[in-house]
Design a protein around this motif. Sequence first.
Motif, PDB file in Angstrom:
ATOM      1  N   LEU A  72      -1.138  15.227  -5.656  1.00 44.54           N
ATOM      2  CA  LEU A  72      -2.145  16.122  -6.217  1.00 44.54           C
ATOM      3  C   LEU A  72      -2.211  17.410  -5.413  1.00 44.54           C
ATOM      4  O   LEU A  72      -2.252  17.379  -4.174  1.00 44.54           O
ATOM      5  N   GLU A  74      -4.110  21.027  -4.290  1.00 41.89           N
ATOM      6  CA  GLU A  74      -5.474  21.354  -3.854  1.00 41.89           C
ATOM      7  C   GLU A  74      -6.359  21.672  -5.061  1.00 41.89           C
ATOM      8  O   GLU A  74      -5.964  22.395  -5.983  1.00 41.89           O
ATOM      9  N   THR A  77      -9.150  17.346  -9.018  1.00 41.55           N
ATOM     10  CA  THR A  77      -9.959  16.140  -8.842  1.00 41.55           C
ATOM     11  C   THR A  77     -10.305  15.462 -10.156  1.00 41.55           C
ATOM     12  O   THR A  77     -10.695  14.298 -10.169  1.00 41.55           O
ATOM     13  N   THR A  78     -10.193  16.189 -11.271  1.00 41.50           N
ATOM     14  CA  THR A  78     -10.482  15.622 -12.586  1.00 41.50           C
ATOM     15  C   THR A  78      -9.414  16.079 -13.580  1.00 41.50           C
ATOM     16  O   THR A  78      -8.694  17.057 -13.330  1.00 41.50           O
ATOM     17  N   PRO A  84     -12.621  11.765 -13.491  1.00 41.05           N
ATOM     18  CA  PRO A  84     -12.064  11.754 -12.134  1.00 41.05           C
ATOM     19  C   PRO A  84     -10.671  11.135 -12.130  1.00 41.05           C
ATOM     20  O   PRO A  84     -10.406  10.160 -12.836  1.00 41.05           O
ATOM     21  N   GLN A  86      -7.021  10.216  -9.570  1.00 41.34           N
ATOM     22  CA  GLN A  86      -6.497  10.004  -8.229  1.00 41.34           C
ATOM     23  C   GLN A  86      -5.041   9.600  -8.316  1.00 41.34           C
ATOM     24  O   GLN A  86      -4.524   9.295  -9.407  1.00 41.34           O
TER      25      GLN A  86
END
Length: 365
Positions: A72, A74, A77-78, A84, A86
Motif C-alpha cells: 500500500l 502512503e 486506507t480505504t 477500510p 489492508q
Amino acid sequence: MTGKIAYFGKDGKVGFVSHELPEPGPGALLARVLSSNICGSDVKNWKSGVSLGVGGEKTCQGHEFVGRIERLGEGVTTDYAGQPIQVGDRIVAAYYITCGECRACKMGRYDQCENAYIHLGQSPEDFPYFSGTFATHYYIHPKQHFYKVPDTLPDSLAAGANCRFSQIYYGLEHVGLAAGETLLIQGAGSMGLYAAAIAREAGATTIVIDSVADRLEMAKRFGADHVINMTDLPELADRERAVRELTGGRGADVAVEVTGVAAAVEEGFHHLAPMGRYVIIGTNVLSAKATLSPGYITRKSLTVTGVARYLPEYLHKSLLFLDKFQHKYPFDEFSTGTYTLDQLEEGMQMVADRKVIRAVVTPEL
C-alpha cells in the motif's frame, strides 16, 4: 522479489519480462493478480493492435482481474466506497483513471475522462512496469478507482465485474431500461448473458439473438425470455418478423449490441420500436465499418448511445449484484478455459475462435 509480465509485441506475439516489484507511491498500491479474464478487446489488440495504448514495441495488456493487495502506498486506507482495506484484501480496479480535472470529469462523466488511458498499454520497461493484468502483479495508480471484493464472492466471478459486467450494467441503466419494457440483446457471449440477468432483475422482458445454439441455451438460464437463432433464421427479414411477433408488432423498447460485429448495428435499427433506445458497446474499433440506413433513426426517433467505459461506481455495484445473485444465475458455468501466463496466446486463440465464453489466466509466481 521479482514478478513476471506478459506483453504484446508489434508482431502480434506474446513475450515475457521480469522486474523487481515496485514500491507504490502515495495514493497507489500493488496487487498480486489472482486471475485475469481475457476480454474481447484484448483479443483485438493481440490480433491487430486496434485499441488505445497499443502499437509500441512492447505493451502491457489485460485489465479484467481480481487481485490481492501486497503493498500500500502512503495515504491508502480505504477503497473508493469508503471500506477500510489492508494488505491481504482482495480487490478489483477500474481499468482507467479519472483525473477529476478535465471537462468530462467536472461534468460528472468520469467514464469519459480525457486522461483515462494515460497508463494503458505502457511498455513493461517503463516504471512501474506492471501496467497490465496479464502478469503476476498489477500496479494501481492514484485516481484509479478500486473496490474491496465481498468475502463471499469467488475470484472467478469477481474478475468478471470489470469490465464486462460494469459496462453492460451502466449501459442499460444509462438509457433507463425499466420494468415492463422489452430488451433485445444482440450476442450471447458473456456480456449478453450478463445483460439478460440484469434485465430480468429490472423486470424487463428479454430477447437474445445469436448464431450459437449452446450460447442461446445458456441465455435462457440467465433469464432470457426468448431466443432467436440466426442459423434457423438466416435472413434479416425473418428475424425482424420474429422480433415483431414477440413484441406485439412494435419492436423492442431497448436494444444492446454486444457482438463486436459492425453489421449488427444496422440490424438493431430494424428491431427497435418507435422512440426506442439503442446501446452500442461491442463494436468499439474505428476500423469496423458497416452500411447504415440513418433514416431508421429519423423515422423512428431513435436514441443511439455509445458506451466505451462505465462510471467507476458501477464496478462496486457490479460486485454487489454478482454477490447477491451468484446462486440464482449460472455465472460459474460459463464455458471457461483456464490458462497459465505462459499459455496466454492459446487462451487468446480460444476466445478468438469462440470456443469458450470466458477464458481465465491464472499467473503462477
